[in-house]
Design a protein around this motif. Structure first.
Motif, PDB file in Angstrom:
ATOM      1  N   LYS A 125       0.852  -1.192   0.000  1.00  0.00           N
ATOM      2  CA  LYS A 125       0.000   0.000   0.000  1.00  0.00           C
ATOM      3  C   LYS A 125       0.887   1.241   0.000  1.00  0.00           C
ATOM      4  N   GLY A 126       0.932   1.923  -1.129  1.00  0.00           N
ATOM      5  CA  GLY A 126       1.806   3.089  -1.233  1.00  0.00           C
ATOM      6  C   GLY A 126       3.249   2.683  -1.063  1.00  0.00           C
ATOM      7  N   ASP A 127       3.934   3.284  -0.081  1.00  0.00           N
ATOM      8  CA  ASP A 127       5.332   2.940   0.168  1.00  0.00           C
ATOM      9  C   ASP A 127       5.484   1.907   1.274  1.00  0.00           C
ATOM     10  N   ARG A 128       4.361   1.356   1.744  1.00  0.00           N
ATOM     11  CA  ARG A 128       4.407   0.338   2.798  1.00  0.00           C
ATOM     12  C   ARG A 128       4.425  -1.056   2.165  1.00  0.00           C
ATOM     13  N   VAL A 129       5.599  -1.625   2.107  1.00  0.00           N
ATOM     14  CA  VAL A 129       5.783  -2.948   1.510  1.00  0.00           C
ATOM     15  C   VAL A 129       5.844  -3.986   2.637  1.00  0.00           C
ATOM     16  N   GLU A 156      -1.152  -7.006   4.864  1.00  0.00           N
ATOM     17  CA  GLU A 156      -0.359  -5.781   4.801  1.00  0.00           C
ATOM     18  C   GLU A 156       0.795  -5.781   5.804  1.00  0.00           C
ATOM     19  N   LYS A 157       0.666  -6.575   6.884  1.00  0.00           N
ATOM     20  CA  LYS A 157       1.715  -6.593   7.912  1.00  0.00           C
ATOM     21  C   LYS A 157       2.913  -7.442   7.503  1.00  0.00           C
ATOM     22  N   GLU A 158       2.643  -8.598   6.860  1.00  0.00           N
ATOM     23  CA  GLU A 158       3.732  -9.454   6.405  1.00  0.00           C
ATOM     24  C   GLU A 158       3.211 -10.501   5.428  1.00  0.00           C
ATOM     25  N   VAL A 159       4.121 -11.018   4.636  1.00  0.00           N
ATOM     26  CA  VAL A 159       3.846 -12.163   3.766  1.00  0.00           C
ATOM     27  C   VAL A 159       4.832 -13.245   4.186  1.00  0.00           C
ATOM     28  N   ARG A 160       4.294 -14.413   4.569  1.00  0.00           N
ATOM     29  CA  ARG A 160       5.161 -15.386   5.238  1.00  0.00           C
ATOM     30  C   ARG A 160       4.914 -16.810   4.767  1.00  0.00           C
ATOM     31  N   ALA A 161       6.017 -17.565   4.675  1.00  0.00           N
ATOM     32  CA  ALA A 161       5.949 -18.991   4.356  1.00  0.00           C
ATOM     33  C   ALA A 161       6.082 -19.789   5.646  1.00  0.00           C
ATOM     34  N   TRP A 162       5.283 -20.861   5.748  1.00  0.00           N
ATOM     35  CA  TRP A 162       5.316 -21.720   6.932  1.00  0.00           C
ATOM     36  C   TRP A 162       5.547 -23.156   6.478  1.00  0.00           C
TER      37      TRP A 162
END
Length: 372
Positions: free
Chosen positions: A60-64, A296-302
Protein backbone atom coordinates in the motif's frame (compact mmCIF):
# COMPACT_ATOMS: atom_id res chain seq x y z
CA UNK A 1 12.74 -36.28 14.31
CA UNK A 2 15.56 -34.12 12.95
CA UNK A 3 14.84 -32.13 9.83
CA UNK A 4 18.43 -31.47 8.77
CA UNK A 5 20.13 -32.51 5.53
CA UNK A 6 23.63 -33.83 6.09
CA UNK A 7 26.25 -32.96 3.46
CA UNK A 8 28.51 -36.00 3.11
CA UNK A 9 31.24 -37.22 0.81
CA UNK A 10 34.85 -38.31 0.65
CA UNK A 11 37.48 -35.74 1.67
CA UNK A 12 38.21 -32.99 -0.89
CA UNK A 13 35.14 -33.44 -3.08
CA UNK A 14 33.90 -29.89 -2.34
CA UNK A 15 31.63 -30.48 0.64
CA UNK A 16 32.85 -27.61 2.78
CA UNK A 17 33.13 -25.25 -0.19
CA UNK A 18 29.50 -26.03 -0.97
CA UNK A 19 28.49 -25.61 2.65
CA UNK A 20 30.25 -22.24 2.84
CA UNK A 21 28.37 -21.08 -0.23
CA UNK A 22 24.90 -21.97 0.99
CA UNK A 23 25.33 -20.73 4.53
CA UNK A 24 28.18 -18.20 4.27
CA UNK A 25 29.11 -19.66 7.66
CA UNK A 26 32.83 -19.93 7.00
CA UNK A 27 33.38 -23.65 7.65
CA UNK A 28 37.02 -24.59 7.07
CA UNK A 29 37.75 -25.54 3.45
CA UNK A 30 41.30 -26.85 2.97
CA UNK A 31 43.14 -29.09 0.54
CA UNK A 32 43.68 -32.03 2.90
CA UNK A 33 41.46 -34.72 4.44
CA UNK A 34 39.52 -33.93 7.62
CA UNK A 35 39.65 -30.14 7.31
CA UNK A 36 36.14 -30.31 8.73
CA UNK A 37 36.45 -32.00 12.12
CA UNK A 38 33.42 -30.52 13.87
CA UNK A 39 29.81 -30.66 12.80
CA UNK A 40 28.81 -27.37 11.20
CA UNK A 41 25.18 -26.39 10.95
CA UNK A 42 23.67 -23.69 8.78
CA UNK A 43 20.10 -22.58 8.15
CA UNK A 44 19.39 -21.84 4.50
CA UNK A 45 16.31 -19.96 3.33
CA UNK A 46 14.16 -21.58 0.66
CA UNK A 47 13.80 -19.37 -2.45
CA UNK A 48 10.11 -18.75 -3.16
CA UNK A 49 8.99 -16.31 -5.84
CA UNK A 50 5.37 -16.74 -4.74
CA UNK A 51 6.07 -14.50 -1.76
CA UNK A 52 7.39 -11.71 -3.95
CA UNK A 53 4.19 -11.80 -6.01
CA UNK A 54 2.01 -11.77 -2.88
CA UNK A 55 4.02 -8.93 -1.34
CA UNK A 56 3.22 -6.74 -4.36
CA UNK A 57 -0.50 -7.50 -3.91
CA UNK A 58 -0.46 -6.25 -0.33
CA UNK A 59 1.80 -3.24 -0.85
CA UNK A 60 0.00 0.00 0.00
CA UNK A 61 1.81 3.09 -1.23
CA UNK A 62 5.33 2.94 0.17
CA UNK A 63 4.41 0.34 2.80
CA UNK A 64 5.78 -2.95 1.51
CA UNK A 65 4.97 -5.95 3.71
CA UNK A 66 8.13 -7.80 4.77
CA UNK A 67 8.72 -11.26 3.34
CA UNK A 68 9.60 -14.09 5.73
CA UNK A 69 10.91 -17.24 4.05
CA UNK A 70 10.96 -20.77 5.38
CA UNK A 71 14.28 -22.59 5.63
CA UNK A 72 16.22 -25.86 5.46
CA UNK A 73 18.93 -26.94 7.90
CA UNK A 74 22.16 -28.17 6.32
CA UNK A 75 24.83 -30.00 8.31
CA UNK A 76 28.42 -30.22 7.02
CA UNK A 77 29.74 -33.62 8.14
CA UNK A 78 33.41 -34.62 8.35
CA UNK A 79 34.85 -36.47 5.34
CA UNK A 80 34.72 -40.26 5.29
CA UNK A 81 37.23 -42.91 4.22
CA UNK A 82 37.15 -46.68 3.89
CA UNK A 83 36.86 -48.36 7.27
CA UNK A 84 34.61 -45.69 8.79
CA UNK A 85 32.24 -48.38 10.10
CA UNK A 86 35.19 -49.63 12.19
CA UNK A 87 35.98 -46.12 13.41
CA UNK A 88 38.85 -45.40 11.02
CA UNK A 89 39.55 -41.78 10.08
CA UNK A 90 36.75 -39.83 11.68
CA UNK A 91 34.33 -42.69 11.12
CA UNK A 92 32.66 -42.71 14.52
CA UNK A 93 31.95 -38.97 14.35
CA UNK A 94 30.80 -39.23 10.74
CA UNK A 95 28.30 -42.00 11.51
CA UNK A 96 27.03 -40.29 14.67
CA UNK A 97 26.39 -37.05 12.78
CA UNK A 98 24.51 -38.86 10.01
CA UNK A 99 22.23 -40.45 12.61
CA UNK A 100 21.14 -36.95 13.63
CA UNK A 101 19.92 -35.81 10.19
CA UNK A 102 16.76 -36.74 8.29
CA UNK A 103 18.27 -36.88 4.80
CA UNK A 104 21.62 -36.90 3.03
CA UNK A 105 23.11 -34.71 0.30
CA UNK A 106 25.96 -36.86 -1.03
CA UNK A 107 28.54 -34.68 -2.81
CA UNK A 108 30.69 -36.42 -5.40
CA UNK A 109 33.60 -34.97 -7.36
CA UNK A 110 32.98 -34.77 -11.12
CA UNK A 111 35.86 -32.52 -12.16
CA UNK A 112 39.54 -33.04 -12.94
CA UNK A 113 42.12 -30.87 -11.14
CA UNK A 114 45.65 -32.12 -10.53
CA UNK A 115 46.11 -29.44 -7.85
CA UNK A 116 43.40 -30.91 -5.63
CA UNK A 117 44.24 -34.20 -3.98
CA UNK A 118 41.76 -37.06 -4.33
CA UNK A 119 41.87 -39.38 -1.35
CA UNK A 120 41.72 -42.45 -3.67
CA UNK A 121 44.25 -41.04 -6.16
CA UNK A 122 41.82 -40.67 -9.08
CA UNK A 123 38.44 -39.14 -9.96
CA UNK A 124 35.96 -42.02 -9.88
CA UNK A 125 32.48 -40.86 -8.85
CA UNK A 126 30.85 -44.29 -9.03
CA UNK A 127 33.64 -45.67 -6.86
CA UNK A 128 33.28 -42.77 -4.41
CA UNK A 129 29.54 -43.37 -4.10
CA UNK A 130 30.16 -47.06 -3.58
CA UNK A 131 32.71 -46.35 -0.84
CA UNK A 132 30.34 -44.28 1.28
CA UNK A 133 27.25 -46.37 0.63
CA UNK A 134 29.18 -49.55 1.50
CA UNK A 135 30.44 -48.02 4.74
CA UNK A 136 26.90 -47.01 5.70
CA UNK A 137 25.59 -50.47 4.79
CA UNK A 138 28.31 -52.13 6.88
CA UNK A 139 27.44 -49.90 9.83
CA UNK A 140 23.77 -50.84 9.39
CA UNK A 141 24.66 -54.53 9.28
CA UNK A 142 26.42 -54.19 12.63
CA UNK A 143 23.43 -52.33 14.09
CA UNK A 144 20.91 -54.81 12.71
CA UNK A 145 22.89 -57.87 13.78
CA UNK A 146 22.94 -56.69 17.40
CA UNK A 147 19.23 -55.88 17.26
CA UNK A 148 18.37 -59.28 15.76
CA UNK A 149 20.22 -61.05 18.59
CA UNK A 150 17.98 -59.26 21.10
CA UNK A 151 14.80 -59.80 19.07
CA UNK A 152 15.40 -63.55 18.82
CA UNK A 153 15.23 -63.71 22.61
CA UNK A 154 11.94 -61.80 22.87
CA UNK A 155 10.09 -62.64 19.63
CA UNK A 156 8.45 -65.75 21.10
CA UNK A 157 6.60 -63.76 23.72
CA UNK A 158 6.34 -60.23 22.32
CA UNK A 159 4.21 -59.84 19.17
CA UNK A 160 5.75 -56.56 18.07
CA UNK A 161 9.25 -58.04 18.36
CA UNK A 162 8.21 -61.03 16.25
CA UNK A 163 7.03 -58.63 13.53
CA UNK A 164 10.29 -56.69 13.70
CA UNK A 165 12.32 -59.88 13.46
CA UNK A 166 10.34 -60.96 10.39
CA UNK A 167 11.39 -57.70 8.74
CA UNK A 168 14.95 -57.67 10.07
CA UNK A 169 16.00 -61.05 8.65
CA UNK A 170 15.31 -60.38 4.94
CA UNK A 171 16.51 -56.79 5.39
CA UNK A 172 19.82 -58.11 6.74
CA UNK A 173 20.24 -60.21 3.59
CA UNK A 174 19.45 -57.14 1.47
CA UNK A 175 22.07 -55.04 3.26
CA UNK A 176 24.59 -57.88 2.90
CA UNK A 177 24.62 -57.29 -0.86
CA UNK A 178 25.78 -53.70 -0.26
CA UNK A 179 22.39 -52.26 -1.18
CA UNK A 180 20.87 -49.49 0.99
CA UNK A 181 17.83 -50.10 3.15
CA UNK A 182 15.86 -47.49 1.18
CA UNK A 183 15.82 -49.87 -1.83
CA UNK A 184 14.52 -52.80 0.23
CA UNK A 185 11.49 -54.17 -1.61
CA UNK A 186 8.72 -55.43 0.63
CA UNK A 187 4.99 -55.93 0.42
CA UNK A 188 4.37 -54.33 3.81
CA UNK A 189 2.63 -50.95 3.93
CA UNK A 190 4.74 -47.81 3.97
CA UNK A 191 3.93 -46.82 7.55
CA UNK A 192 4.92 -50.24 8.93
CA UNK A 193 8.13 -50.18 6.90
CA UNK A 194 9.06 -46.69 8.07
CA UNK A 195 8.24 -47.58 11.68
CA UNK A 196 10.55 -50.60 11.47
CA UNK A 197 13.37 -48.59 9.89
CA UNK A 198 13.05 -45.93 12.58
CA UNK A 199 13.15 -48.63 15.26
CA UNK A 200 16.31 -50.10 13.75
CA UNK A 201 17.95 -46.68 13.29
CA UNK A 202 19.35 -47.52 9.86
CA UNK A 203 21.58 -44.97 8.15
CA UNK A 204 20.86 -46.27 4.64
CA UNK A 205 17.12 -45.84 5.10
CA UNK A 206 17.54 -42.06 4.91
CA UNK A 207 16.52 -40.31 1.71
CA UNK A 208 19.46 -39.12 -0.40
CA UNK A 209 20.29 -36.57 -3.11
CA UNK A 210 23.44 -37.03 -5.17
CA UNK A 211 25.23 -33.72 -5.78
CA UNK A 212 27.58 -33.73 -8.78
CA UNK A 213 30.27 -31.08 -8.24
CA UNK A 214 31.50 -29.96 -11.67
CA UNK A 215 33.76 -27.35 -13.26
CA UNK A 216 32.22 -24.13 -14.61
CA UNK A 217 32.27 -25.33 -18.23
CA UNK A 218 29.95 -28.23 -17.33
CA UNK A 219 27.14 -26.02 -16.05
CA UNK A 220 24.19 -26.06 -15.89
CA UNK A 221 23.38 -29.75 -16.25
CA UNK A 222 26.69 -31.57 -16.69
CA UNK A 223 25.90 -32.75 -20.21
CA UNK A 224 28.97 -34.26 -21.86
CA UNK A 225 30.69 -34.93 -18.52
CA UNK A 226 31.29 -38.67 -18.22
CA UNK A 227 31.57 -38.41 -14.44
CA UNK A 228 28.11 -36.83 -14.17
CA UNK A 229 26.74 -39.53 -16.46
CA UNK A 230 28.14 -42.16 -14.07
CA UNK A 231 26.46 -40.46 -11.10
CA UNK A 232 23.13 -40.28 -12.95
CA UNK A 233 23.34 -43.98 -13.84
CA UNK A 234 24.07 -44.83 -10.21
CA UNK A 235 21.22 -42.64 -8.95
CA UNK A 236 18.78 -44.09 -11.47
CA UNK A 237 19.24 -47.55 -9.98
CA UNK A 238 18.13 -46.15 -6.61
CA UNK A 239 15.42 -43.84 -7.96
CA UNK A 240 17.10 -40.78 -6.43
CA UNK A 241 17.70 -37.22 -7.68
CA UNK A 242 20.94 -35.72 -9.00
CA UNK A 243 21.65 -31.99 -8.66
CA UNK A 244 24.55 -30.55 -10.68
CA UNK A 245 26.47 -27.67 -9.08
CA UNK A 246 29.86 -26.03 -9.28
CA UNK A 247 30.84 -25.47 -5.65
CA UNK A 248 33.60 -23.09 -6.76
CA UNK A 249 31.17 -20.92 -8.74
CA UNK A 250 28.56 -21.04 -5.96
CA UNK A 251 31.19 -19.86 -3.48
CA UNK A 252 32.05 -16.94 -5.76
CA UNK A 253 28.36 -16.06 -6.19
CA UNK A 254 27.82 -16.09 -2.43
CA UNK A 255 30.34 -13.27 -2.04
CA UNK A 256 28.53 -10.96 -4.48
CA UNK A 257 25.68 -8.55 -3.96
CA UNK A 258 22.33 -9.75 -5.32
CA UNK A 259 22.45 -7.60 -8.46
CA UNK A 260 26.05 -8.62 -9.20
CA UNK A 261 25.21 -12.28 -8.66
CA UNK A 262 22.31 -12.06 -11.12
CA UNK A 263 24.56 -10.43 -13.72
CA UNK A 264 27.22 -13.12 -13.17
CA UNK A 265 24.60 -15.85 -13.66
CA UNK A 266 23.28 -14.14 -16.78
CA UNK A 267 26.77 -13.90 -18.24
CA UNK A 268 27.08 -17.68 -17.83
CA UNK A 269 23.67 -18.23 -19.42
CA UNK A 270 22.08 -19.39 -16.16
CA UNK A 271 18.76 -18.34 -14.64
CA UNK A 272 19.18 -19.94 -11.21
CA UNK A 273 22.02 -21.00 -8.97
CA UNK A 274 22.71 -24.68 -8.42
CA UNK A 275 22.30 -24.07 -4.72
CA UNK A 276 18.74 -22.86 -5.17
CA UNK A 277 17.96 -26.10 -6.99
CA UNK A 278 19.62 -28.10 -4.23
CA UNK A 279 17.67 -26.38 -1.46
CA UNK A 280 14.38 -26.93 -3.29
CA UNK A 281 15.10 -30.62 -3.89
CA UNK A 282 16.21 -31.04 -0.27
CA UNK A 283 12.97 -29.49 1.00
CA UNK A 284 10.92 -31.95 -1.02
CA UNK A 285 13.19 -34.81 0.02
CA UNK A 286 12.43 -34.06 3.66
CA UNK A 287 8.73 -34.45 2.93
CA UNK A 288 8.04 -30.79 3.64
CA UNK A 289 5.49 -28.45 2.13
CA UNK A 290 4.81 -24.73 2.39
CA UNK A 291 1.62 -22.85 3.12
CA UNK A 292 1.42 -19.06 3.16
CA UNK A 293 -0.13 -16.24 5.13
CA UNK A 294 -0.41 -12.82 3.55
CA UNK A 295 -1.58 -9.35 4.45
CA UNK A 296 -0.36 -5.78 4.80
CA UNK A 297 1.72 -6.59 7.91
CA UNK A 298 3.73 -9.45 6.41
CA UNK A 299 3.85 -12.16 3.77
CA UNK A 300 5.16 -15.39 5.24
CA UNK A 301 5.95 -18.99 4.36
CA UNK A 302 5.32 -21.72 6.93
CA UNK A 303 6.69 -25.26 6.86
CA UNK A 304 4.49 -28.33 7.35
CA UNK A 305 4.87 -32.01 6.56
CA UNK A 306 3.16 -33.44 3.50
CA UNK A 307 -0.24 -34.71 4.60
CA UNK A 308 -0.69 -32.29 7.51
CA UNK A 309 -4.24 -31.10 8.02
CA UNK A 310 -5.48 -27.57 8.62
CA UNK A 311 -5.36 -27.63 12.46
CA UNK A 312 -1.76 -28.88 12.37
CA UNK A 313 -0.85 -26.09 9.96
CA UNK A 314 -2.51 -23.60 12.29
CA UNK A 315 -0.42 -25.00 15.14
CA UNK A 316 2.78 -24.16 13.26
CA UNK A 317 1.78 -20.49 13.51
CA UNK A 318 0.81 -20.77 17.20
CA UNK A 319 -0.33 -23.64 19.40
CA UNK A 320 -3.41 -21.63 20.45
CA UNK A 321 -4.60 -21.58 16.83
CA UNK A 322 -4.52 -25.37 16.68
CA UNK A 323 -6.35 -25.84 19.98
CA UNK A 324 -9.04 -23.30 19.10
CA UNK A 325 -9.23 -24.07 15.36
CA UNK A 326 -12.67 -23.51 13.79
CA UNK A 327 -11.98 -23.30 10.06
CA UNK A 328 -9.56 -21.82 7.54
CA UNK A 329 -10.23 -19.38 4.73
CA UNK A 330 -8.08 -20.82 1.92
CA UNK A 331 -7.11 -19.82 -1.60
CA UNK A 332 -4.47 -20.90 -4.10
CA UNK A 333 -1.61 -18.39 -4.08
CA UNK A 334 -1.88 -17.61 -7.81
CA UNK A 335 -5.61 -16.90 -7.50
CA UNK A 336 -4.84 -14.48 -4.66
CA UNK A 337 -2.37 -12.68 -6.93
CA UNK A 338 -4.90 -12.59 -9.76
CA UNK A 339 -7.65 -11.28 -7.47
CA UNK A 340 -5.48 -8.61 -5.88
CA UNK A 341 -6.36 -9.21 -2.24
CA UNK A 342 -8.67 -10.99 0.18
CA UNK A 343 -11.74 -8.81 -0.40
CA UNK A 344 -11.63 -9.14 -4.20
CA UNK A 345 -10.95 -12.88 -3.95
CA UNK A 346 -14.04 -13.35 -1.76
CA UNK A 347 -16.15 -11.34 -4.19
CA UNK A 348 -15.06 -13.68 -6.99
CA UNK A 349 -15.93 -16.71 -4.87
CA UNK A 350 -12.34 -17.98 -4.95
CA UNK A 351 -11.89 -18.28 -1.19
CA UNK A 352 -12.74 -21.75 0.15
CA UNK A 353 -13.81 -22.57 3.69
CA UNK A 354 -11.89 -25.63 4.87
CA UNK A 355 -12.44 -27.61 8.06
CA UNK A 356 -10.44 -29.83 10.39
CA UNK A 357 -10.04 -32.68 7.90
CA UNK A 358 -8.63 -30.54 5.09
CA UNK A 359 -5.16 -31.66 3.93
CA UNK A 360 -3.18 -28.49 3.32
CA UNK A 361 -1.65 -28.15 -0.15
CA UNK A 362 1.67 -26.57 -1.05
CA UNK A 363 1.03 -22.94 -1.98
CA UNK A 364 -2.25 -22.56 -0.07
CA UNK A 365 -2.77 -19.06 1.32
CA UNK A 366 -4.64 -19.42 4.61
CA UNK A 367 -6.41 -17.25 7.15
CA UNK A 368 -7.06 -19.23 10.35
CA UNK A 369 -10.32 -18.63 12.22
CA UNK A 370 -10.23 -19.79 15.84
CA UNK A 371 -11.76 -19.52 19.28
CA UNK A 372 -10.13 -17.60 22.08
Amino acid sequence: MALGVGIVGLPNVGKSTLFNAITKAGAVAANYPFATIDKNVGIVTLPDERLNALSKVFTKGDRVPPIILTAVEFVDIAGLVKGAHKGEGLGNQFLANIREVAAIAHVVRCFEDENIIHVEGKVDPAGDLETINTELALADLQTLEKRMDRLKKTARTVKDDKELLDIAEPLYQHLSTGAPARTFATNMDKDTREKAFKSFGLLTSKAVIYVANVAEENLPDGEGNEHVAAVRAYAKREGTDVVVVSAKIEAELSELEEAEAKEYLSDMGLTETGLNRLVKVAYQLLGLRTFLTSGEKEVRAWTIRAGDKAPQAAGVIHSDLEHGFIRAETIDWDKMVAAGGWAAAKEKGWVRIEGKEYEVKDGDVMNILHQG
